[in-house]
Design an enzyme around this catalytic site. Structure first.
Site, PDB file in Angstrom:
ATOM      1  N   ASP A 261      -6.615  38.697   2.653  1.00 60.73           N
ATOM      2  CA  ASP A 261      -6.588  38.056   1.280  1.00 60.73           C
ATOM      3  C   ASP A 261      -6.060  39.021   0.417  1.00 60.73           C
ATOM      4  O   ASP A 261      -5.412  38.787  -0.498  1.00 60.73           O
ATOM      5  CB  ASP A 261      -8.300  38.018   0.873  1.00 60.73           C
ATOM      6  CG  ASP A 261      -8.678  36.623   1.398  1.00 60.73           C
ATOM      7  OD1 ASP A 261      -7.908  35.805   1.771  1.00 60.73           O
ATOM      8  OD2 ASP A 261      -9.956  36.290   1.364  1.00 60.73           O
TER       9      ASP A 261
ATOM     10  N   GLU B 174     -27.545  29.615 -16.796  1.00 62.79           N
ATOM     11  CA  GLU B 174     -26.152  30.318 -16.404  1.00 62.79           C
ATOM     12  C   GLU B 174     -25.087  30.129 -17.626  1.00 62.79           C
ATOM     13  O   GLU B 174     -25.159  28.906 -18.003  1.00 62.79           O
ATOM     14  CB  GLU B 174     -25.763  29.415 -15.098  1.00 62.79           C
ATOM     15  CG  GLU B 174     -26.695  29.462 -14.016  1.00 62.79           C
ATOM     16  CD  GLU B 174     -26.039  28.160 -12.883  1.00 62.79           C
ATOM     17  OE1 GLU B 174     -25.023  28.010 -12.843  1.00 62.79           O
ATOM     18  OE2 GLU B 174     -27.055  28.070 -11.992  1.00 62.79           O
TER      19      GLU B 174
ATOM     20  N   LYS C 146     -22.328  28.719 -19.465  1.00 58.52           N
ATOM     21  CA  LYS C 146     -21.464  27.497 -19.319  1.00 58.52           C
ATOM     22  C   LYS C 146     -19.944  27.991 -19.848  1.00 58.52           C
ATOM     23  O   LYS C 146     -19.434  28.260 -21.050  1.00 58.52           O
ATOM     24  CB  LYS C 146     -21.852  26.421 -20.315  1.00 58.52           C
ATOM     25  CG  LYS C 146     -21.157  25.281 -19.832  1.00 58.52           C
ATOM     26  CD  LYS C 146     -21.678  23.937 -20.505  1.00 58.52           C
ATOM     27  CE  LYS C 146     -20.826  22.602 -20.211  1.00 58.52           C
ATOM     28  NZ  LYS C 146     -19.500  22.706 -20.357  1.00 58.52           N
TER      29      LYS C 146
ATOM     30  N   CYS D 284      -6.459 -10.376 -34.476  1.00 57.54           N
ATOM     31  CA  CYS D 284      -6.183  -9.048 -35.048  1.00 57.54           C
ATOM     32  C   CYS D 284      -5.554  -8.133 -34.094  1.00 57.54           C
ATOM     33  O   CYS D 284      -6.017  -7.901 -33.031  1.00 57.54           O
ATOM     34  CB  CYS D 284      -7.762  -8.628 -35.422  1.00 57.54           C
ATOM     35  SG  CYS D 284      -7.178  -6.549 -35.927  1.00 57.54           S
TER      36      CYS D 284
HETATM   37  N1  5U1 Z   1     -22.619  27.418 -15.228  1.00 56.72           N
HETATM   38  C1  5U1 Z   1     -22.476  26.188 -14.810  1.00 56.72           C
HETATM   39  N2  5U1 Z   1     -21.613  25.343 -15.368  1.00 56.72           N
HETATM   40  N3  5U1 Z   1     -21.731  24.101 -15.312  1.00 56.72           N
HETATM   41  C2  5U1 Z   1     -21.185  23.111 -15.367  1.00 56.72           C
HETATM   42  N4  5U1 Z   1     -23.176  25.425 -14.027  1.00 56.72           N
HETATM   43  C3  5U1 Z   1     -22.752  24.212 -14.069  1.00 56.72           C
HETATM   44  N5  5U1 Z   1     -23.201  23.171 -13.529  1.00 56.72           N
HETATM   45  C4  5U1 Z   1     -22.359  21.787 -13.719  1.00 56.72           C
HETATM   46  C5  5U1 Z   1     -21.310  21.834 -14.703  1.00 56.72           C
HETATM   47  C6  5U1 Z   1     -20.616  20.605 -14.931  1.00 56.72           C
HETATM   48  O1  5U1 Z   1     -22.649  20.675 -13.148  1.00 56.72           O
HETATM   49  C7  5U1 Z   1     -23.694  20.680 -12.231  1.00 56.72           C
HETATM   50  C8  5U1 Z   1     -25.120  20.761 -12.785  1.00 56.72           C
HETATM   51  C9  5U1 Z   1     -23.688  19.012 -11.563  1.00 56.72           C
END
Ligand code: 5U1
Length: 763
Positions: free
Chosen positions: A55, A133, A135, A460
């Site tokens: 890698d 977590e 997002k 329309c």
């Molecule tokens: N951290 C995180 N972001 N996120 C986005 N977890 C997470 N899980 C997701 C999504 C769309 O979807 C699953 C729960 C299905």
């Protein structure tokens, strides 16, 4: 060798310090090494370097190729250079759907989420544990490994089918090419993103080379991953955080937090701010901590995702059509900005709704330039809500006002407030039109409806075009080569007025006798538009004119509308033939797609599926809708009995089938179709309850009613609220009363909860 690198071997020098000559040597060395390693691994089963070394070599080669594009070779083992740009991305079906998330915007909504789950699972006051977590504000990617090798990477797409971006994903350093000790099949899911620093650098380079800079890191990441040329992707600094998985040949762990740890062990980047939280209060505390550090993270996040930690509970909770029950995105408050409202325009939607749109002086909100915002309806503009209570302290919105804009759920911009101190002295209250600005028909507001609607129906043009656009959309007829733009052009040329016309296009085209409505008619239909100039612009564009000029438009219109498709601008013999072929193919359509394509108010994709599964055939569905009377009779009862169909939707369905014009339009369409495929059962084929109609009654002791229902639906059964001749099975717990009695009268099988669990193999 330059001064800086004196004394170091070329192989040890950072790529940034390599001279072109050194880079060339290093490129040759690494390419040879990787080629030998590939042969040893794949063909001789005798690897001579570790996965990590492989890698690292690949990463270094990719960096060199990105920094010295002239060195790139078509046969480079990075697979990232020289490949001819592809026409587009292949489509990839997801073995396990890529779900999206429900949103929570307030603490209260998170508390309700927790309460809802505990209720669903029948947990009483027990504390549920969650992961919390960050997002990431990027784009979702699913990366498939087979026997430890990266074999495919796909975007989310519509959740069921995405785009194959494997070559580009291979250029992301956070995605290992090989895994050791991974399940034989492992689909890792996560978010591709770009850091602020990398974004700034990329945009500086874009500007320097005269290319357009990206609006924000998310767009830059999306644009980079979706480059047709992987060499361009390779030169873009993309990163990846893993947060979940799709198909697996064996479980990763028993809990979400351990599964993430396992992904980290396998070599994936997982977000370091992830925490295990016990109960919703801890979730809220963690949310505030993350919110406080948000500005210093160096990458964009737009909220925190809360997920049930216990994977067995996640399975029990299951999913709705597109979102899991066991997770929610707790979003950060939207960013806001003040700007001037220049004008209010009215857009007419597919169902005739007149939707006011604020045209704004462009302003950046959360990294995105906003120039439009929704104003919902006339009450909203006046400063009152659906119940007549004041919003924004009762302040109305006027053209010329200074308004505070925000992006709700980061999608549609909205207006949060008005600054009365800056209101121009000549600003007048907005007068909502009582006529459709597109076709001049009366626009009326029915009692109890917040929305004013055009009564013009398919006359329309705005409604007709919206309905046609909806008709060909992805989850409806999805005709290859016939997207929103083509439909719009064909409409403007007078070739198609309603869905059925699509299916006669080929025969009319071949004979050169398309139904030409005439320019007058088209213009008449467009008269008095919200912005006539926009309409003229659209028409000019459709006719291939630079500016709208009535004489030239007329000539061009006559000429174009009589010209066969194959000789139209942007078309050729082959593309026209392909389109007609694609249209022919769609004379066979799934029932649920057809129902959805009709564009009936309140009937979305999920509802269309429910209706298709319930009525099974088009004839069954159409007959029932035609026979139903609003508020009375067995057909109405049956409709309301479908779980997921409420009064509002039922009413909309019945009304459409009783309006002569609408009904004739549907019949003309159906007459063009060859085969309407009955609804497929969503069940596992061997489920003993697939296709059966089940009624639960009395108290269930081993699971809640919601869970039982969700489980039955997962296995392909229909769950009804009352017993009828169509019921196959009644599951009766203690206290079952009239429903069990009725089932006995009708001779419907009645079983208890234990027998039910045995039947579905979950005892
Ligand atoms: N951290 C995180 N972001 N996120 C986005 N977890 C997470 N899980 C997701 C999504 C769309 O979807 C699953 C729960 C299905």
């Amino acid at each position: 060798m330059n001064g800086k690198s004196a004394g170091k071997k070329t192989a040890e020098l950072p790529v940034a310090e390599l001279s072109p000559k050194e880079a060339s040597r290093e490129q040759a060395r690494l390419a040879a090494l990787l080629r030998r390693a590939d042969i040893a691994y794949h063909q001789q089963d005798a690897p001579f370097i570790s996965d990590a070394e492989y890698d690292a070599a690949r990463r270094r080669l990719r960096e060199i190729e990105a920094r010295f594009p002239a060195l790139a070779r078509p046969d480079s083992p990075t697979g990232t250079v020289g490949a001819p740009p592809r026409e587009g991305f292949a489509r990839v079906g997801h073995a396990v759907a890529m779900l999206s998330l429900d949103n929570a915007f307030t603490d209260q909504e998170v508390l309700e989420f927790d309460a809802r789950l505990r209720r669903f699972l029948g947990l009483g006051e027990a504390v549920l544990s969650y992961t919390s977590e960050p997002k990431i504000d990027g784009l979702s990617l699913s990366v498939r490994y087979e026997n430890g090798h990266l074999v495919q990477a796909a975007t989310r797409g519509d959740g069921h089918t995405g785009e194959d971006v494997t070559a580009n994903a291979r250029t992301i350093d956070d995605l290992p090419e090989h895994l050791t000790g991974a399940p034989a099949v492992l689909e890792v899911r996560g978010e591709v993103y770009m850091t602020h620093a990398d974004f700034a650098e990329l945009n500086a380079a874009q500007r320097a080379s005269g290319d357009r800079p990206f609006a924000n890191p998310r767009n830059a990441a999306a644009g980079s991953l979706r480059q047709l040329d992987p060499a361009v992707s390779a030169s873009r600094p993309l990163k990846f955080f893993a947060y979940g998985w799709g198909q697996l040949s064996e479980p990763l762990a028993d809990t979400q937090i351990d599964a993430l740890a396992r992904l980290a062990e396998l070599g994936f980047a997982t977000n370091p701010l992830t925490r295990l939280c016990h109960g919703p209060e801890e979730l809220l505390r963690h949310y505030r901590e993350i919110e406080a550090t948000r500005a210093d993270l160096g990458y964009d996040i737009d909220g925190v995702v809360c997920k049930v930690n216990d994977l067995a509970l996640q399975r029990r909770l299951g999913s709705r059509s597109n979102t899991p029950r066991w997770a929610i995105a707790h979003k950060f408050p939207a960013e806001t900005a003040w700007t001037r409202l220049l004008r209010i325009d009215i857009q007419v939607g597919r169902t005739g709704a007149l939707s006011p749109v604020a045209r704004l002086k462009p302003v950046t909100v959360g990294g995105v330039v906003v120039s439009n915002a929704t104003l919902h309806n006339e009450d909203y503009i006046r400063g009152i809500d659906a119940s007549g209570n004041p919003i924004r302290g009762g302040r109305d919105i006027r053209e010329g006002d200074w308004v505070k804009v925000y992006r709700a759920g980061d999608v549609i911009p909205k207006i949060a407030d008005v600054d009365l101190a800056r209101r121009p002295p000549d600003a007048r209250p907005y007068e909502f039109p009582a006529r459709c600005p597109e076709c001049g028909s009366d626009a009326i507001r029915e009692p109890g409806d917040a929305v004013r609607r055009c009564t013009g129906g398919m006359y329309c043009p705005a409604q007709a075009m919206e309905r046609l656009r909806h008709f060909v959309s992805r989850n409806a007829f999805d005709i290859e080569g016939l997207g929103a733009k083509q439909v719009e052009t064909f409409y403007l040329l007078g070739w198609i007025r309603e869905p059925a016309d699509i299916f006669t296009l080929a025969e009319r085209d071949a004979g050169g006798e398309k139904a030409i409505a005439g320019l007058e008619d088209v213009l008449n239909r467009l008269r008095g538009g919200a912005d006539p100039n926009e309409q003229k612009k659209a028409l000019a564009e459709a006719l291939g004119l630079e500016h709208f000029d009535p004489e030239r438009a007329r000539e061009r219109f006559e000429e174009r509308s009589r010209t066969p498709l194959a000789r139209q601008h942007g078309w050729g013999v082959r593309s026209a033939r392909n389109l007609f072929h694609a249209i022919e193919e769609r004379r066979r359509i799934a029932l649920e797609r057809l129902i959805f394509a009709l564009g009936i108010r309140h009937v979305g994709e999920a509802a269309a599926k429910l209706l298709a599964r319930h009525y099974r055939s088009w004839d069954g569905f159409a007959r029932a809708m035609s026979a139903a009377r609003v508020g009375e009779g067995p057909e109405w009862e049956e409709l309301l009995n479908i779980d997921g169909v409420g009064e509002v939707m039922a009413r909309a369905l019945v009304i459409v089938f009783h309006q002569e014009g609408e009904r004739a339009l549907i019949e003309r369409l159906v007459a063009q179709l060859r085969e309407i495929e009955p609804a497929r059962e969503a069940a596992a084929p061997d489920s003993p309850i697939a296709g059966k109609t089940v009624v639960f009654t009395g108290t269930l002791e081993r699971m809640t009613r919601s869970e039982a229902k969700a489980q039955a639906e997962r296995l392909g059964a229909r769950v009804a609220g009352s017993v009828s001749k169509k019921t196959d099975l009644v599951v009766a717990g203690p206290g079952a009363g009239s429903k069990a009695k009725r089932a006995a009268e009708l001779g419907v099988e009645i079983i208890d909860e234990d027998t039910w669990l045995e039947l579905i193999g979950d005892a």
